[in-house]
Design a protein around this motif. Sequence first.
Motif, short mmCIF file in Angstrom:
data_model
loop_
_atom_site.label_atom_id
_atom_site.label_comp_id
_atom_site.label_asym_id
_atom_site.label_seq_id
_atom_site.Cartn_x
_atom_site.Cartn_y
_atom_site.Cartn_z
N THR A 155 0.85 -1.20 0.00
CA THR A 155 0.00 0.00 0.00
C THR A 155 0.88 1.25 0.00
OG1 THR A 155 -1.66 -1.21 1.25
CG2 THR A 155 -1.88 1.18 1.21
N ALA A 156 1.94 1.22 0.81
CA ALA A 156 2.83 2.38 0.89
C ALA A 156 3.55 2.62 -0.45
CB ALA A 156 3.85 2.17 2.01
N PHE A 157 4.03 1.54 -1.06
CA PHE A 157 4.76 1.69 -2.33
C PHE A 157 3.81 2.18 -3.44
CE2 PHE A 157 6.61 -0.13 -6.29
CZ PHE A 157 7.75 0.65 -6.32
N GLY A 158 2.59 1.62 -3.46
CA GLY A 158 1.61 2.05 -4.46
C GLY A 158 1.23 3.52 -4.26
N THR A 159 1.08 3.93 -3.02
CA THR A 159 0.75 5.33 -2.72
C THR A 159 1.89 6.24 -3.16
OG1 THR A 159 -0.58 4.60 -0.84
CG2 THR A 159 0.07 6.92 -0.88
N PHE A 160 3.11 5.78 -2.96
CA PHE A 160 4.28 6.55 -3.40
C PHE A 160 4.23 6.75 -4.93
CE2 PHE A 160 8.85 6.19 -4.79
CZ PHE A 160 9.24 7.47 -4.41
N GLN A 161 3.89 5.68 -5.66
CA GLN A 161 3.80 5.80 -7.13
C GLN A 161 2.68 6.77 -7.51
OE1 GLN A 161 6.06 4.67 -8.97
NE2 GLN A 161 7.03 3.41 -7.42
N LEU A 256 -5.77 24.21 3.72
CA LEU A 256 -4.68 23.58 2.96
C LEU A 256 -3.94 24.58 2.08
CD1 LEU A 256 -6.42 20.28 1.70
CD2 LEU A 256 -4.70 20.48 3.51
N LYS A 257 -2.60 24.51 2.14
CA LYS A 257 -1.78 25.34 1.25
C LYS A 257 -1.19 24.46 0.15
CE LYS A 257 -1.00 28.89 4.62
NZ LYS A 257 -1.49 28.24 5.85
N ALA A 258 -1.31 23.15 0.34
CA ALA A 258 -0.77 22.19 -0.63
C ALA A 258 -1.54 22.29 -1.94
CB ALA A 258 -0.88 20.78 -0.07
N LYS A 259 -0.87 21.94 -3.03
CA LYS A 259 -1.51 21.93 -4.35
C LYS A 259 -1.93 20.50 -4.74
CE LYS A 259 -1.74 26.13 -5.66
NZ LYS A 259 -2.65 26.38 -4.52
N ILE A 260 -1.56 19.54 -3.87
CA ILE A 260 -1.87 18.14 -4.14
C ILE A 260 -2.29 17.47 -2.83
CG2 ILE A 260 -0.79 15.89 -4.69
CD1 ILE A 260 1.13 17.45 -6.56
N VAL A 261 -3.33 16.63 -2.90
CA VAL A 261 -3.63 15.72 -1.78
C VAL A 261 -3.45 14.31 -2.31
CG1 VAL A 261 -5.38 14.84 -0.20
CG2 VAL A 261 -5.25 17.29 -0.64
N ALA A 262 -2.51 13.58 -1.73
CA ALA A 262 -2.22 12.22 -2.19
C ALA A 262 -1.75 11.40 -1.00
CB ALA A 262 -1.14 12.24 -3.28
N GLY A 263 -2.63 10.56 -0.48
CA GLY A 263 -2.26 9.76 0.69
C GLY A 263 -3.05 8.47 0.73
N ALA A 264 -2.74 7.63 1.72
CA ALA A 264 -3.27 6.26 1.73
C ALA A 264 -4.58 6.08 2.48
CB ALA A 264 -2.23 5.34 2.36
N ASP A 288 -8.78 8.35 -3.09
CA ASP A 288 -8.21 7.42 -2.10
C ASP A 288 -8.19 5.97 -2.58
OD1 ASP A 288 -10.99 7.24 -1.94
OD2 ASP A 288 -11.09 8.02 0.12
N TYR A 289 -9.31 5.49 -3.11
CA TYR A 289 -9.33 4.05 -3.42
C TYR A 289 -8.51 3.70 -4.66
CZ TYR A 289 -13.22 4.90 -6.75
OH TYR A 289 -14.01 5.33 -7.78
N VAL A 290 -8.11 4.71 -5.40
CA VAL A 290 -7.23 4.45 -6.55
C VAL A 290 -5.78 4.41 -6.08
CG1 VAL A 290 -6.58 5.17 -8.87
CG2 VAL A 290 -8.88 5.68 -8.01
N ILE A 291 -5.39 5.40 -5.29
CA ILE A 291 -3.98 5.51 -4.88
C ILE A 291 -3.63 4.47 -3.81
CG2 ILE A 291 -4.36 7.32 -3.13
CD1 ILE A 291 -1.72 8.59 -4.07
N ASN A 292 -4.61 4.02 -3.01
CA ASN A 292 -4.25 3.09 -1.93
C ASN A 292 -4.57 1.62 -2.26
OD1 ASN A 292 -6.95 2.54 -1.33
ND2 ASN A 292 -7.02 3.87 0.47
N THR A 316 3.34 -0.32 -9.63
CA THR A 316 3.81 0.84 -10.40
C THR A 316 2.74 1.30 -11.38
OG1 THR A 316 6.02 -0.05 -10.13
CG2 THR A 316 5.78 1.67 -11.77
N GLY A 317 1.82 0.38 -11.75
CA GLY A 317 0.72 0.72 -12.65
C GLY A 317 -0.21 1.80 -12.10
N ILE A 318 -0.21 1.96 -10.79
CA ILE A 318 -1.05 3.01 -10.17
C ILE A 318 -0.66 4.39 -10.72
CG2 ILE A 318 -1.55 4.17 -7.96
CD1 ILE A 318 -1.44 1.42 -6.62
N TYR A 319 0.62 4.54 -11.05
CA TYR A 319 1.13 5.81 -11.61
C TYR A 319 0.35 6.17 -12.89
CZ TYR A 319 4.63 9.08 -13.52
OH TYR A 319 5.28 10.18 -14.04
#
Length: 351
Positions: A155-161, A256-264, A288-292, A316-319
């Motif tokens: 899950t962590a590696f997929g979220t990283f991608q 939020l000041k971030a331009k991206i929200v991407a987490g697990a 969420d359910y795509v990235i995690n 890596t396909g999650i990318y």
Amino acid sequence: MEIVEKNNISEHEQVVFCHDPASGLKAIVAIHNTSRGAALGGCRMWSYASEDEALQDVLRLSRGMTYKSAMAGLDLGGGKSVIIGNPHTDKNEQLLHAMGRFLNHLQGNYIAAEDSGTSVADLKIMAEESPYVSGITEKPSLSGELRNGDPSPSTAFGTFQGLRAAVKYQLQRDDLKGLRIAVQGLGNVGYRLAEHLAKAGARLWVCDIDRQQVKTAVEKLGATAVSPGEIFSQQVDIFAPCALGAVLNDRSIPQLKAKIVAGAANNQLAEERHGQMLQQHGILYAPDYVINAGGIIDIACERQGLNDQHLNQRLTGIYQTLLDLFARAAHEEQPTNIIANQMAEDRFSVH
Ligand code: NAD
């Protein structure tokens, strides 16, 4: 053991209730959709206030699994089970054996995995009764060591991608060097994600209610500690929620000041409309359910007997999945969560 099947509940194919007075087991299995394959999803144990609360949870969660597996391109349907009870005080071998026997009643239409309140060890006890249990096999990792069924590293590696894909799309960058990232929650997934990010050269701001986890991240990853209440408003490029659900809401989004929200974390949007709110604020949201999906991809690979090389390729396909999703959302001028749902629905059929 008393087993009652109820049809015509919501849009689900099958919802089955079990009560086993001998062991105290009270559980529900919900199968949302099996058009892509057997319904796979976690077995959650929770002190629900009522059977109705448990039913609503299992219906919602099993539906989510259909969407998650479809978007990950897996030959799996969506299902989930819940055991009503306190995982710290009500769990015992007798109850877990009874759950295994209950799984047999579904004849493989539903396959259980680990979830909140259940561990790999618990699933192994269910597996003494039933073949319809997954995520319990020890398998060699690429480094050659054996690892147990815990899907968190995947899950962590997929979220990283997925986070890399969001950076590519929103910031037109192929690397993370010097990017500022706020990580909320340093548990099984969040800490491993933070390790990937630090290794890739990102600068981290982290929080957790567990102070020891924060201390470790500060010492080992050079992260800056932030209090849980201040994590949303950090001056960062990316916000990575890896703790709780419903963290993207009317109160947090304006901070939020971030331009991206991407987490697990699962169920990050308090309501679907918050996806649109993020879009209006110019924030790219990785659904969420795509990235995690790394965890379910891991379990699917285990079931197919695929090695870690295949697993890594699929993670890596999650990318690419996310890049396609972001492009379609921009083209159709729709929030990314709405496009994710449409893309998933295109991939499964309703009987
Ligand atoms: P975990 O329980 O190991 O970690 C969660 C962490 O969040 C803990 O360290 C906890 O102390 C911390 N936390 C709780 N409340 C917090 C708060 N208010 N502020 C900051 N930190 C807080 O869980 P996990 O397995 O790492 O999962 C994290 C999230 O990812 C969950 O939402 C989970 O549903 C989701 N998820 C996990 C997997 C998986 O493979 N484990 C797969 C898909 C999705």
